[in-house]
Enzyme design. Structure first.
Site, PDB file in Angstrom:
ATOM      1  N   ARG A 193      47.970  41.498  43.393  1.00 27.66           N
ATOM      2  CA  ARG A 193      47.227  41.657  42.134  1.00 27.66           C
ATOM      3  C   ARG A 193      48.187  41.356  40.879  1.00 27.66           C
ATOM      4  O   ARG A 193      49.255  41.828  40.817  1.00 27.66           O
ATOM      5  CB  ARG A 193      46.801  43.059  42.097  1.00 27.66           C
TER       6      ARG A 193
ATOM      7  N   HIS B 296      38.225  37.937  41.253  1.00 28.88           N
ATOM      8  CA  HIS B 296      38.514  38.802  41.970  1.00 28.88           C
ATOM      9  C   HIS B 296      37.684  38.914  43.048  1.00 28.88           C
ATOM     10  O   HIS B 296      36.744  39.359  43.305  1.00 28.88           O
ATOM     11  CB  HIS B 296      38.053  40.234  41.044  1.00 28.88           C
TER      12      HIS B 296
ATOM     13  N   GLN C 200      36.384  41.659  45.513  1.00 28.04           N
ATOM     14  CA  GLN C 200      35.306  42.546  44.969  1.00 28.04           C
ATOM     15  C   GLN C 200      33.969  41.568  45.337  1.00 28.04           C
ATOM     16  O   GLN C 200      33.009  42.320  45.759  1.00 28.04           O
ATOM     17  CB  GLN C 200      35.541  42.620  43.460  1.00 28.04           C
TER      18      GLN C 200
ATOM     19  N   ASP D  88      30.940  44.853  33.904  1.00 31.11           N
ATOM     20  CA  ASP D  88      32.273  45.234  34.246  1.00 31.11           C
ATOM     21  C   ASP D  88      32.864  45.744  32.965  1.00 31.11           C
ATOM     22  O   ASP D  88      32.147  45.516  31.986  1.00 31.11           O
ATOM     23  CB  ASP D  88      33.101  44.175  34.695  1.00 31.11           C
TER      24      ASP D  88
ATOM     25  N   CYS E 193      31.774  47.103  39.470  1.00 29.68           N
ATOM     26  CA  CYS E 193      33.137  47.099  40.392  1.00 29.68           C
ATOM     27  C   CYS E 193      34.080  48.379  40.240  1.00 29.68           C
ATOM     28  O   CYS E 193      34.719  48.647  41.180  1.00 29.68           O
ATOM     29  CB  CYS E 193      33.930  45.961  40.045  1.00 29.68           C
TER      30      CYS E 193
ATOM     31  N   ARG F 191      34.574  47.738  50.055  1.00 31.55           N
ATOM     32  CA  ARG F 191      35.735  46.855  49.842  1.00 31.55           C
ATOM     33  C   ARG F 191      36.839  47.335  50.865  1.00 31.55           C
ATOM     34  O   ARG F 191      37.107  46.229  51.497  1.00 31.55           O
ATOM     35  CB  ARG F 191      36.600  47.630  48.803  1.00 31.55           C
TER      36      ARG F 191
END
Ligand code: CP
Ligand code: NVA
Length: 308
Positions: free
Chosen positions: A104, A131, A134, A226, A266, A294
């Protein structure tokens, strides 16, 4: 060359469908037995995280445990990638100990550099550009709720950011119709829009970008949002709260979608900003399914990248 997953478009439609199928099987096994499947015994996944995380970190850690392997978490404080040690050296060291790396990072270029120098698969656990893990979980969530993913009309409202970018690419690959509504200065990156549109042409999908949220939500099967200020943009939060106000997912906006439209996020969410609490907690919300998924898609992804 190891197979990396840096962008949602690094997997083909067939590969994504296979991962979603495998994730469904892994999820069913886990729910039925709560026991590990020793598919990755002795294997280690390094988690190189420059930013905080709840879902991504725990999903990778629990996922490796459930497959009989292990995850080793390395925060910026531990390794200071690019400071204490160069990115290529981190990649080459880790490759001698672990079988895969999930990273990340702030700059997408960092994960590309990591992948160039790693001898093991590198997974994008979020960058400023994408991402993709996700997006896989989001598609699994849609698959669980609808007869099929293909043909789903998904509206993304808010910031044309990393989450939006990966969703556009996956929607294009899986034959969805995605409409993105963002303020004029916060539209998705033109390169990603162009890439998604070219994939959409080949996969009977469509990608539309607008600045009018009502237009995007009209008739949608799923409404996604988001945070308005992503990690690293906290200093812009006050300005963004003003610019993004018309893009809030609230009952009035949601009423334009299908009556059973899925409400997606998310997470983490800022209730009262990008989404009202009643929408996030309402009967149409699938946000905690997205979070659980996830775990299962990331297990399936690692198994696929490691050819297991
Ligand atoms: N959605 C998501 O990636 O959450 P975290 O930032 O907590 O990992
Ligand atoms: N766009 C958000 C996603 C968090 C999971 C961020 O980058 O902070």
């Amino acid at each position: 060359m190891p197979k990396h997953y840096l962008s949602a478009a690094d997997l083909s439609r067939t590969e994504i469908e296979a991962i979603l199928k495998r994730a469904t099987q892994l999820k069913a096994h886990w729910h039925a037995t709560r026991t590990t499947q020793p598919l990755l015994s002795g294997q280690t996944l390094a988690l190189v995280f420059e930013k905080p995380s709840l879902r991504t970190r725990v999903a990778f850690e629990a996922g490796m445990n459930q497959l009989g392997g292990h995850a080793s978490y390395l925060s910026a404080n531990d390794i200071d990638m690019g400071g204490r040690e160069s990115v290529p050296d981190v990649a080459r060291n880790l490759s001698r100990w672990v079988q895969a790396i999930a990273a990340r990072v702030f700059a997408h270029g960092t994960i590309e550099q990591l992948a160039r120098h790693a001898a093991v698969p590198v997974i994008n656990a979020l960058s400023d550009r994408e991402h993709p893990c996700q997006a896989l979980a989001d598609m699994l969530t849609i698959a669980e709720r609808r007869e099929q993913i293909a043909g789903t009309r998904l509206a993304f409202i808010g910031d044309g950011n990393n989450v939006c970018h990966s969703l556009m690419l996956v929607c294009a690959l899986l034959a969805c119709h995605m409409t993105v509504a963002c303020p004029p200065d916060h539209q998705p990156h033109p390169d990603i829009v162009a890439h998604a549109c070219s994939l959409a042409e080949r996969h009977a999908a469509s990608i539309t970008v607008t600045s009018i949220p009502q237009e995007a939500v009209e008739g949608a099967d799923a409404v996604y949002t988001d945070v308005w200020a992503s990690m690293g943009q906290e200093h812009e939060a006050a300005r963004r709260r003003v610019v993004f106000q018309p893009y809030q997912v609230n009952p009035a906006l949601l009423s334009l979608a299908q009556p059973d439209a899925l409400v997606m996020h998310c997470l983490p969410a800022h209730r009262g900003e990008e989404i009202t609490a009643d929408c996030l907690e309402g009967p149409q919300s699938v946000v905690f399914d997205q979070a659980e998924n996830r775990l299962h898609v990331q297990k399936a992804l690692i198994l696929t990248l490691l050819d297991r």
